[in-house]
Design a protein around this motif. Structure first.
Motif, PDB file in Angstrom:
ATOM      1  N   GLY A   1      55.699  44.870-101.973  1.00 28.39           N
ATOM      2  CA  GLY A   1      56.379  44.650-103.245  1.00 28.39           C
ATOM      3  C   GLY A   1      56.661  43.178-103.495  1.00 28.39           C
ATOM      4  N   TYR A   2      57.065  42.472-102.445  1.00 24.99           N
ATOM      5  CA  TYR A   2      57.344  41.035-102.563  1.00 24.99           C
ATOM      6  C   TYR A   2      56.103  40.281-103.043  1.00 24.99           C
ATOM      7  N   HIS A   3      54.968  40.539-102.412  1.00 24.57           N
ATOM      8  CA  HIS A   3      53.743  39.826-102.781  1.00 24.57           C
ATOM      9  C   HIS A   3      53.315  40.158-104.212  1.00 24.57           C
ATOM     10  N   ILE A   4      53.472  41.403-104.618  1.00 22.44           N
ATOM     11  CA  ILE A   4      53.091  41.775-105.985  1.00 22.44           C
ATOM     12  C   ILE A   4      54.026  41.113-106.992  1.00 22.44           C
ATOM     13  N   LEU A   5      55.323  41.080-106.686  1.00 21.74           N
ATOM     14  CA  LEU A   5      56.286  40.409-107.567  1.00 21.74           C
ATOM     15  C   LEU A   5      55.908  38.948-107.773  1.00 21.74           C
ATOM     16  N   HIS A   6      55.383  38.319-106.737  1.00 22.46           N
ATOM     17  CA  HIS A   6      55.009  36.900-106.813  1.00 22.46           C
ATOM     18  C   HIS A   6      53.521  36.709-107.127  1.00 22.46           C
ATOM     19  N   ASN A   7      52.852  37.785-107.539  1.00 17.98           N
ATOM     20  CA  ASN A   7      51.439  37.736-107.954  1.00 17.98           C
ATOM     21  C   ASN A   7      50.552  37.160-106.852  1.00 17.98           C
ATOM     22  N   GLU A   8      50.778  37.629-105.628  1.00 17.57           N
ATOM     23  CA  GLU A   8      50.021  37.142-104.475  1.00 17.57           C
ATOM     24  C   GLU A   8      49.018  38.223-104.046  1.00 17.57           C
ATOM     25  N   TYR A   9      47.895  38.229-104.739  1.00 12.68           N
ATOM     26  CA  TYR A   9      46.887  39.274-104.532  1.00 12.68           C
ATOM     27  C   TYR A   9      46.294  39.232-103.128  1.00 12.68           C
ATOM     28  N   GLU A  10      45.847  38.090-102.690  1.00 10.62           N
ATOM     29  CA  GLU A  10      45.178  37.980-101.392  1.00 10.62           C
ATOM     30  C   GLU A  10      46.134  38.328-100.260  1.00 10.62           C
ATOM     31  N   GLU A  11      47.390  37.896-100.385  1.00 11.51           N
ATOM     32  CA  GLU A  11      48.370  38.205 -99.343  1.00 11.51           C
ATOM     33  C   GLU A  11      48.619  39.710 -99.255  1.00 11.51           C
ATOM     34  N   THR A  12      48.612  40.390-100.406  1.00  9.78           N
ATOM     35  CA  THR A  12      48.790  41.839-100.416  1.00  9.78           C
ATOM     36  C   THR A  12      47.625  42.529 -99.722  1.00  9.78           C
ATOM     37  N   VAL A  13      46.402  42.126-100.069  1.00 11.53           N
ATOM     38  CA  VAL A  13      45.206  42.725 -99.466  1.00 11.53           C
ATOM     39  C   VAL A  13      45.210  42.513 -97.960  1.00 11.53           C
ATOM     40  N   GLU A  14      45.563  41.317 -97.522  1.00 16.93           N
ATOM     41  CA  GLU A  14      45.566  41.006 -96.096  1.00 16.93           C
ATOM     42  C   GLU A  14      46.600  41.848 -95.350  1.00 16.93           C
ATOM     43  N   LEU A  15      47.779  42.020 -95.927  1.00 15.58           N
ATOM     44  CA  LEU A  15      48.819  42.810 -95.277  1.00 15.58           C
ATOM     45  C   LEU A  15      48.391  44.269 -95.141  1.00 15.58           C
ATOM     46  N   VAL A  16      47.840  44.830 -96.203  1.00 14.97           N
ATOM     47  CA  VAL A  16      47.360  46.214 -96.147  1.00 14.97           C
ATOM     48  C   VAL A  16      46.246  46.342 -95.117  1.00 14.97           C
ATOM     49  N   SER A  17      45.350  45.386 -95.087  1.00  8.28           N
ATOM     50  CA  SER A  17      44.233  45.417 -94.147  1.00  8.28           C
ATOM     51  C   SER A  17      44.733  45.391 -92.702  1.00  8.28           C
ATOM     52  N   ARG A  18      45.728  44.549 -92.428  1.00  4.27           N
ATOM     53  CA  ARG A  18      46.247  44.457 -91.064  1.00  4.27           C
ATOM     54  C   ARG A  18      46.858  45.780 -90.620  1.00  4.27           C
ATOM     55  N   VAL A  19      47.607  46.430 -91.522  1.00  2.00           N
ATOM     56  CA  VAL A  19      48.215  47.711 -91.160  1.00  2.00           C
ATOM     57  C   VAL A  19      47.130  48.770 -90.971  1.00  2.00           C
ATOM     58  N   CYS A  20      46.149  48.802 -91.862  1.00  2.00           N
ATOM     59  CA  CYS A  20      45.082  49.804 -91.754  1.00  2.00           C
ATOM     60  C   CYS A  20      44.277  49.630 -90.473  1.00  2.00           C
ATOM     61  N   ARG A  21      44.123  48.383 -90.025  1.00  4.17           N
ATOM     62  CA  ARG A  21      43.393  48.108 -88.777  1.00  4.17           C
ATOM     63  C   ARG A  21      44.299  48.177 -87.550  1.00  4.17           C
ATOM     64  N   LYS A  22      45.589  48.435 -87.799  1.00  7.73           N
ATOM     65  CA  LYS A  22      46.608  48.453 -86.732  1.00  7.73           C
ATOM     66  C   LYS A  22      46.665  47.107 -86.025  1.00  7.73           C
ATOM     67  N   ALA A  23      46.408  46.050 -86.796  1.00  8.29           N
ATOM     68  CA  ALA A  23      46.386  44.694 -86.247  1.00  8.29           C
ATOM     69  C   ALA A  23      47.782  44.081 -86.322  1.00  8.29           C
ATOM     70  N   ILE A  24      48.720  44.715 -85.635  1.00  8.80           N
ATOM     71  CA  ILE A  24      50.083  44.214 -85.539  1.00  8.80           C
ATOM     72  C   ILE A  24      50.398  44.084 -84.053  1.00  8.80           C
ATOM     73  N   PRO A  25      51.453  43.343 -83.696  1.00 15.15           N
ATOM     74  CA  PRO A  25      51.765  43.199 -82.263  1.00 15.15           C
ATOM     75  C   PRO A  25      51.829  44.544 -81.549  1.00 15.15           C
ATOM     76  N   ALA A  26      51.293  44.582 -80.341  1.00 16.68           N
ATOM     77  CA  ALA A  26      51.159  45.848 -79.604  1.00 16.68           C
ATOM     78  C   ALA A  26      52.490  46.561 -79.423  1.00 16.68           C
ATOM     79  N   ARG A  27      53.580  45.797 -79.250  1.00 22.22           N
ATOM     80  CA  ARG A  27      54.876  46.432 -78.999  1.00 22.22           C
ATOM     81  C   ARG A  27      55.443  47.138 -80.225  1.00 22.22           C
TER      82      ARG A  27
END
Length: 399
Positions: free
Chosen positions: A198-224
């Motif tokens: 929501g924050y990225h969309i409010l600030h019209n940050e398209y690429e940042e939104t895509v990257e965040l969704v991609s990281r979650v979909c790939r489970k590319a977050i810290p292992a813990r």
């Protein structure tokens, strides 16, 4: 287990401890089993609350209150009258300075509850802007006096409030706090990823939104933090992309909606597997041309209407779902779908009748307009006309 953080030395009374153990026994399985046990669990936790207050056992009192409030706000439970009652209890306790000297454990949960009530209040036109502003001030006061690093996660609710008011400054404040949140005890997806979308969309940050969704979909977050993918029902690709599109609608960012929808349309074109149980997802799928599960979808339309009439959902949730169904049946009418059988404005089977798709669309539009007018009167920064126009403009992206 719902009260797992309470240990025997936290609880003054043996009878209360027995009830704590019973509540934990009822919540040993997955979240679906928790919700199935609501008829027994909710009154049990209410009783714990009453006894803890009588005994001035503030450790148990504030912890149980916070966990009960969270639990009854789950979509499968959704006990709105009790949520409002607990909110008023919290206000009264704050004004009376109840439990001021209690330890940090209870105070952290007091901060947590203040944040959740703030988010909850935004959804009700009966609660005016003044009371919501007061709730934000209470949260700030509690967080400043009692908050710990653990409470940074409560800025999820502050972010929700900022997005509701399209307040970029408050959203930036919340984002800075969320960066410091302790995700070994908070779900990373719910506490960080979804609010930051929501924050990225409010600030019209398209690429940042895509990257965040991609990281979650790939489970590319810290292992813990990856435990959330096993425990959270919303930590999946479709829910993440739904969240993006939902935020675009809520924020009136229809051009962004079009970009994201075009990028992900193939996901929504594939017939849904499993239960049709999410109204927004059905709307997005219809836009993409997926008209499967029609019987299940009509049942959900009836369910959403009944929940609205019986006031089992918040007005803001009902408003959004009404607009989804208004546009859904509008699309069916434009496609010449003819008639549908629905149970609207009634509860008995004999009340079900045939409606033309246009009549069904008009029914849901009319109910949405009534709720939208209430929200407009109650909220200085809410604009129902803009929200409705956004839903209608989404129809240009039909596939």
């Amino acid at each position: 287990m719902i009260l797992e953080s309470l240990k025997r030395n936290h609880v003054m009374d043996e009878k209360v401890w027995e009830m704590v153990e019973r509540a934990n026994h009822l919540t040993q399985g997955d979240y679906d089993s928790w919700d199935n046990n609501a008829p027994a669990l909710v009154p049990l936790m209410e009783r714990i609350l009453v006894l803890a207050r009588e005994q001035e056992d503030w450790q148990v009192y504030f912890y149980d209150m916070a966990k009960l409030f969270w639990y009854i706000r789950r979509s499968s439970v959704n006990n709105i009258p009790l949520a409002l009652k607990i909110s008023e209890m919290f206000h009264h306790d704050y004004e009376q300075r109840v439990g001021e000297g209690v330890g940090s454990f209870a105070q952290e949960w007091r901060v947590d509850l203040a944040a959740k009530i703030l988010s909850f209040y935004c959804e009700y036109p009966q609660i005016d802007d003044g009371k919501i502003a007061r709730m934000l001030a209470i949260f700030r006061d509690c967080e400043a006096r009692y908050g710990s690093d653990w409470n940074y996660g409560n800025y999820t609710e502050v972010m929700e409030f900022a997005l509701f008011n399209r307040d970029k400054d408050l959203a930036k404040e919340a984002a800075k706090k969320l960066e410091k949140a302790m995700f070994h005890c908070y779900c990373y997806v719910c506490t960080y990823a979804r609010p930051m979308i929501g924050y990225h969309i409010l600030h019209n940050e398209y690429e940042e939104t895509v990257e965040l969704v991609s990281r979650v979909c790939r489970k590319a977050i810290p292992a813990r933090y990856r435990w959330c993918f096993e425990r959270c029902q919303q930590a999946n690709e479709e829910d993440m992309k739904d969240t993006v599109l939902m935020n675009c609608l809520a924020l009136g960012e229809i051009e962004q909606f079009g970009r994201f929808f075009a990028r992900w349309q193939e996901l929504y074109q594939k017939p849904k597997q499993g239960k049709a149980d999410d109204t927004f997802n059905i709307f997005f799928r219809a836009l993409a041309g997926d008209w499967s599960q029609q019987k299940e979808r009509l049942s959900l339309a009836e369910f959403d209407d009944r929940e609205r009439r019986e006031q089992k959902q918040t007005p803001l949730d009902s408003l959004n779902w009404l607009l989804c169904w208004y546009c859904y049946f509008k699309m069916m009418d434009e496609d010449g779908a003819g008639k549908v059988r629905l149970l609207l404005d009634g509860n008995a089977e004999e009340d079900r009748r045939e409606y033309s798709c246009r009549e069904a669309a008009e029914y849901f539009e009319r109910q949405a307009d009534l709720l939208g007018e209430q929200m407009d009167r109650a909220r200085e920064r809410f604009c129902y006309g803009e929200l409705k126009k956004g839903f209608e403009e989404c129809l240009q992206y039909r596939r």
